[in-house]
Design a protein around this motif. Sequence first.
Motif, PDB file in Angstrom:
ATOM      1  N   LEU A   6     -16.013 -31.540  19.040  1.00  0.00           N
ATOM      2  CA  LEU A   6     -16.379 -30.127  19.040  1.00  0.00           C
ATOM      3  C   LEU A   6     -15.724 -29.364  17.896  1.00  0.00           C
ATOM      4  O   LEU A   6     -16.192 -28.286  17.510  1.00  0.00           O
ATOM      5  N   ALA A   7     -14.647 -29.899  17.358  1.00  0.00           N
ATOM      6  CA  ALA A   7     -13.963 -29.246  16.244  1.00  0.00           C
ATOM      7  C   ALA A   7     -14.658 -29.490  14.911  1.00  0.00           C
ATOM      8  O   ALA A   7     -14.431 -28.741  13.945  1.00  0.00           O
ATOM      9  N   VAL A   8     -15.496 -30.516  14.827  1.00  0.00           N
ATOM     10  CA  VAL A   8     -16.044 -30.953  13.538  1.00  0.00           C
ATOM     11  C   VAL A   8     -16.762 -29.838  12.783  1.00  0.00           C
ATOM     12  O   VAL A   8     -16.476 -29.608  11.591  1.00  0.00           O
ATOM     13  N   PRO A   9     -17.692 -29.093  13.392  1.00  0.00           N
ATOM     14  CA  PRO A   9     -18.369 -28.041  12.615  1.00  0.00           C
ATOM     15  C   PRO A   9     -17.407 -26.994  12.064  1.00  0.00           C
ATOM     16  O   PRO A   9     -17.617 -26.469  10.959  1.00  0.00           O
ATOM     17  N   PHE A  10     -16.361 -26.699  12.815  1.00  0.00           N
ATOM     18  CA  PHE A  10     -15.401 -25.686  12.365  1.00  0.00           C
ATOM     19  C   PHE A  10     -14.498 -26.233  11.267  1.00  0.00           C
ATOM     20  O   PHE A  10     -14.168 -25.518  10.305  1.00  0.00           O
ATOM     21  N   LEU A  11     -14.099 -27.497  11.368  1.00  0.00           N
ATOM     22  CA  LEU A  11     -13.305 -28.116  10.310  1.00  0.00           C
ATOM     23  C   LEU A  11     -14.083 -28.156   9.001  1.00  0.00           C
ATOM     24  O   LEU A  11     -13.512 -27.940   7.920  1.00  0.00           O
ATOM     25  N   ILE A  12     -15.377 -28.418   9.078  1.00  0.00           N
ATOM     26  CA  ILE A  12     -16.206 -28.447   7.872  1.00  0.00           C
ATOM     27  C   ILE A  12     -16.216 -27.080   7.202  1.00  0.00           C
ATOM     28  O   ILE A  12     -16.096 -26.968   5.971  1.00  0.00           O
ATOM     29  N   ARG A  13     -16.315 -26.028   7.989  1.00  0.00           N
ATOM     30  CA  ARG A  13     -16.346 -24.681   7.414  1.00  0.00           C
ATOM     31  C   ARG A  13     -15.009 -24.272   6.820  1.00  0.00           C
ATOM     32  O   ARG A  13     -14.966 -23.556   5.816  1.00  0.00           O
ATOM     33  N   ILE A  14     -13.927 -24.713   7.420  1.00  0.00           N
ATOM     34  CA  ILE A  14     -12.616 -24.466   6.822  1.00  0.00           C
ATOM     35  C   ILE A  14     -12.507 -25.202   5.488  1.00  0.00           C
ATOM     36  O   ILE A  14     -12.032 -24.652   4.484  1.00  0.00           O
ATOM     37  N   ALA A  15     -12.964 -26.456   5.463  1.00  0.00           N
ATOM     38  CA  ALA A  15     -12.903 -27.250   4.238  1.00  0.00           C
ATOM     39  C   ALA A  15     -13.748 -26.640   3.130  1.00  0.00           C
ATOM     40  O   ALA A  15     -13.395 -26.723   1.941  1.00  0.00           O
ATOM     41  N   ALA A  16     -14.867 -26.022   3.495  1.00  0.00           N
ATOM     42  CA  ALA A  16     -15.769 -25.436   2.500  1.00  0.00           C
ATOM     43  C   ALA A  16     -15.274 -24.100   1.967  1.00  0.00           C
ATOM     44  O   ALA A  16     -15.802 -23.602   0.962  1.00  0.00           O
ATOM     45  N   ASP A  17     -14.262 -23.535   2.606  1.00  0.00           N
ATOM     46  CA  ASP A  17     -13.708 -22.242   2.193  1.00  0.00           C
ATOM     47  C   ASP A  17     -12.664 -22.495   1.102  1.00  0.00           C
ATOM     48  O   ASP A  17     -11.543 -22.909   1.380  1.00  0.00           O
ATOM     49  N   THR A  18     -13.019 -22.240  -0.143  1.00  0.00           N
ATOM     50  CA  THR A  18     -12.137 -22.549  -1.265  1.00  0.00           C
ATOM     51  C   THR A  18     -10.855 -21.727  -1.253  1.00  0.00           C
ATOM     52  O   THR A  18      -9.898 -22.055  -1.964  1.00  0.00           O
ATOM     53  N   ARG A  19     -10.803 -20.680  -0.435  1.00  0.00           N
ATOM     54  CA  ARG A  19      -9.594 -19.847  -0.367  1.00  0.00           C
ATOM     55  C   ARG A  19      -8.650 -20.280   0.741  1.00  0.00           C
ATOM     56  O   ARG A  19      -7.525 -19.787   0.830  1.00  0.00           O
ATOM     57  N   HIS A  20      -9.087 -21.202   1.591  1.00  0.00           N
ATOM     58  CA  HIS A  20      -8.259 -21.561   2.739  1.00  0.00           C
ATOM     59  C   HIS A  20      -7.120 -22.487   2.298  1.00  0.00           C
ATOM     60  O   HIS A  20      -7.360 -23.491   1.620  1.00  0.00           O
ATOM     61  N   PRO A  21      -5.890 -22.197   2.714  1.00  0.00           N
ATOM     62  CA  PRO A  21      -4.750 -23.005   2.238  1.00  0.00           C
ATOM     63  C   PRO A  21      -4.708 -24.426   2.780  1.00  0.00           C
ATOM     64  O   PRO A  21      -4.056 -25.287   2.191  1.00  0.00           O
ATOM     65  N   TYR A  22      -5.407 -24.679   3.894  1.00  0.00           N
ATOM     66  CA  TYR A  22      -5.322 -25.998   4.519  1.00  0.00           C
ATOM     67  C   TYR A  22      -6.679 -26.694   4.576  1.00  0.00           C
ATOM     68  O   TYR A  22      -6.939 -27.502   5.459  1.00  0.00           O
TER      69      TYR A  22
END
Length: 325
Positions: A82-98
């Motif tokens: 269930l976390a996968v779609p949200f992890l993908i969006r975090i990864a796609a955010d070039t400003r996110h530190p993690y």
Amino acid sequence: MDGAEPSSFADGPYDVRAVVAAMRPEAKDGFLLDEVPWEHFPLGDRVREAVHVLHTGNSPFRNGAGVVGGMCADDMRAAAVLAVPFLIRIAADTRHPYRASALAEVSSPARARYFGVASRDELLLHRANTQYDDLYDDYGVEVTWYPASWSVTAARAAITADTALLQPLLDDPDPEIRIHAAYALATAADPDHTTRAAFRTRHAAEPDPIVRAALILATAEATRSHPHPPTTAWVQDQWEDRTQAPEVRLAAAIGWLCLTDEPAPDDLRATVDHLATDERAHTMEALPWMAFAGGTGETGLRHCVRTMLHPEQPEPGDDPWALLH
């Protein structure tokens, strides 16, 4: 599931495949975590909190991205999916530190039985059954007795649904992002071969030999799911090409072995035995395929070489005199 036959829950609120398929795009894009029934799956609340903590930019190592990988390592994938779609969006955010930490966890639920696996038959193979009748011939059940192939199928579906977000990461300035994007995309369904074509396109432009090696393994993995003889021939060309970097040739040799049932030719054996030095084996641990393929006392590359080409050799732990040599 309270001891009931899992098949009786198929397509319902406790079937993670159905839950992932029903996630609204707005919920995924807006991180509307309360729309997801985390509580229906073992340790779901813990995963929800991990996603929240990671999304808000707190430490990814305390209740963050590592929770997903840790649960998969413990053979509990249902809630992690269930976390996968949200992890993908975090990864796609070039400003996110993690973002790199998030991307590294994306495909963990999409793979089962991959820790220490280094054989030609299984290194790049991902079975994804949709029928419960096949479960015990395939992945069986997780430690929680949840059908493991339901989790794998749902995770691969979640990644497939977001290939448009992941494919641009193949061109990211960070080589670690490029490697893990390839690792995640290799598990996506690819009936029209666009993902495999993206690997080939990026490979042609990629200056980093370790990333090129990742793209070859990703291409081979995608080809295991969707066989394509011309691609298998291309992978063979890569290990035969003396102008390629050693890491690229080694990855291509392993990929080719996983794509065919043919006996390993003598020139492949000679190439691998010559190039697979200890230094390169440690360098190639940057590739998640190799990092997870490691066995007791040996790197992933060494484990693959021994398993695929020298099965007569004992495992390092099997030799009681090894420390005296």
